[in-house]
Design a protein around this motif. Structure first.
Motif, PDB file in Angstrom:
ATOM      1  N   UNK A 199       1.053   7.006   2.682  1.00  0.00           N
ATOM      2  CA  UNK A 199       0.086   7.731   3.175  1.00  0.00           C
ATOM      3  C   UNK A 199      -0.971   6.902   3.586  1.00  0.00           C
ATOM      4  N   UNK A 200      -1.203   5.817   3.298  1.00  0.00           N
ATOM      5  CA  UNK A 200      -2.256   4.604   3.936  1.00  0.00           C
ATOM      6  C   UNK A 200      -1.564   4.323   5.316  1.00  0.00           C
ATOM      7  N   UNK A 214       0.893  -1.260   0.027  1.00  0.00           N
ATOM      8  CA  UNK A 214      -0.027  -0.040   0.064  1.00  0.00           C
ATOM      9  C   UNK A 214       0.930   1.294   0.059  1.00  0.00           C
ATOM     10  N   UNK A 218      -6.643   8.075  11.312  1.00  0.00           N
ATOM     11  CA  UNK A 218      -7.584   8.831  10.320  1.00  0.00           C
ATOM     12  C   UNK A 218      -8.413   7.992   9.328  1.00  0.00           C
ATOM     13  N   UNK A 219      -7.778   6.649   9.428  1.00  0.00           N
ATOM     14  CA  UNK A 219      -8.338   5.725   8.659  1.00  0.00           C
ATOM     15  C   UNK A 219      -8.269   4.324   9.223  1.00  0.00           C
ATOM     16  N   UNK A 220      -9.458   3.795   9.167  1.00  0.00           N
ATOM     17  CA  UNK A 220      -9.486   2.170   9.696  1.00  0.00           C
ATOM     18  C   UNK A 220      -9.277   1.322   8.576  1.00  0.00           C
ATOM     19  N   UNK A 221      -8.281   0.454   8.381  1.00  0.00           N
ATOM     20  CA  UNK A 221      -7.851  -0.462   7.127  1.00  0.00           C
ATOM     21  C   UNK A 221      -9.213  -1.516   6.951  1.00  0.00           C
ATOM     22  N   UNK A 222      -9.230  -1.906   5.759  1.00  0.00           N
ATOM     23  CA  UNK A 222     -10.264  -3.020   5.369  1.00  0.00           C
ATOM     24  C   UNK A 222      -9.952  -4.263   6.089  1.00  0.00           C
ATOM     25  N   UNK A 242      -6.651  -5.804   4.470  1.00  0.00           N
ATOM     26  CA  UNK A 242      -5.292  -4.914   4.906  1.00  0.00           C
ATOM     27  C   UNK A 242      -4.902  -5.116   6.280  1.00  0.00           C
ATOM     28  N   UNK A 282       0.272   5.896   7.279  1.00  0.00           N
ATOM     29  CA  UNK A 282       0.521   7.071   8.091  1.00  0.00           C
ATOM     30  C   UNK A 282      -1.027   7.464   8.485  1.00  0.00           C
ATOM     31  N   UNK A 283      -2.029   7.330   7.711  1.00  0.00           N
ATOM     32  CA  UNK A 283      -3.283   7.626   8.124  1.00  0.00           C
ATOM     33  C   UNK A 283      -3.949   6.543   9.000  1.00  0.00           C
ATOM     34  N   UNK A 321      -4.274   2.636  -3.783  1.00  0.00           N
ATOM     35  CA  UNK A 321      -4.682   1.847  -2.858  1.00  0.00           C
ATOM     36  C   UNK A 321      -5.958   2.331  -2.187  1.00  0.00           C
ATOM     37  N   UNK A 322      -6.316   1.110  -1.015  1.00  0.00           N
ATOM     38  CA  UNK A 322      -7.690   1.626  -0.804  1.00  0.00           C
ATOM     39  C   UNK A 322      -7.898   2.581  -0.104  1.00  0.00           C
TER      40      UNK A 322
END
Lengths: 65, 135
Positions: free
Chosen positions: A28-29, A25, A37-41, A44, A31-32, B72-73
């Motif tokens: 940025x993913x 990935x 700031x972001x909950x992974x699928x 992931x 880091x998020x 990516x996602x």
């Protein structure tokens, strides 16, 4: 959702880019996710767990509500 | 070169690719806009407008398809949220355009294409700012 990604990554002396490459990935993913700031699928989250050799529950935990 | 720098270079290359592909799209959008803004267009002008608009729509679809394929996602989520902002702007703009048309201020067909191009521009700017600022 809280996670121990930064702590686990630091213990292995990996950069965000290292971890991003291992999980295929973007940095940025990662880091998020680390900054909440972001909950992974689920796929992931499984990939992250596999990279660290842990279970998803050992990395992620739900926020107390 | 450090891993972070290499990853950032990859991100910049992806952004540059969107710009390289997106610039002809904006040019086509501008061309379609100008061709369609003539109220008494000749048949050949109408054909030109139709061709430019069809190419513009096809180019937008192509750029979106390529950008989503590279993402990516998390980046897809950013793209989708940015598209939602652009779409909301188009919806609000359409409401205003309909009101202006009803009041005989500006005809709706003339505003419609500007709204679509403006919505796409808002979407691209929001997506770019979000990927630039959230490091």
């Amino acid at each position: 959702m809280k996670n121990r990604l930064r702590e686990l990554r630091a213990a292995r002396r990996w950069s965000q880019a290292d971890l991003a490459d291992r999980c295929a990935v973007s940095r940025q993913a990662i880091n998020a996710i680390e900054t909440g700031r972001y909950d992974p699928s689920l796929p992931l989250a499984f990939a992250l767990a596999r990279v660290f050799g842990l279970t998803i529950e050992e990395i992620f935990e739900p926020d107390p509500t | 070169m450090s891993d972070n720098a290499r990853q950032d270079k990859v991100t910049r290359a992806a952004r540059r690719a969107v710009l390289v592909e997106g610039t002809p799209v904006l040019v086509l959008g501008g061309a379609a806009l100008m061709l369609g803004s003539t109220p008494d267009a000749s048949p050949s002008q109408q054909v030109g407008w139709l061709v430019a608009t069809a190419l513009f729509v096809a180019a937008v679809v192509w750029v979106v398809y390529r950008a989503f394929g590279r993402a990516d996602e998390y980046q897809r989520k950013v793209q989708l949220e940015s598209m939602a902002v652009g779409f909301a702007a188009v919806l609000v703009g359409l409401q205003v355009a309909v009101a202006l048309d009803a009041a005989d201020v500006v005809p709706l067909p003339r505003l419609a294409q500007s709204l679509v191009v403006g919505g796409i521009a808002i979407w691209l700017v929001v997506a770019d700012l979000r990927t630039r600022l959230q490091r």
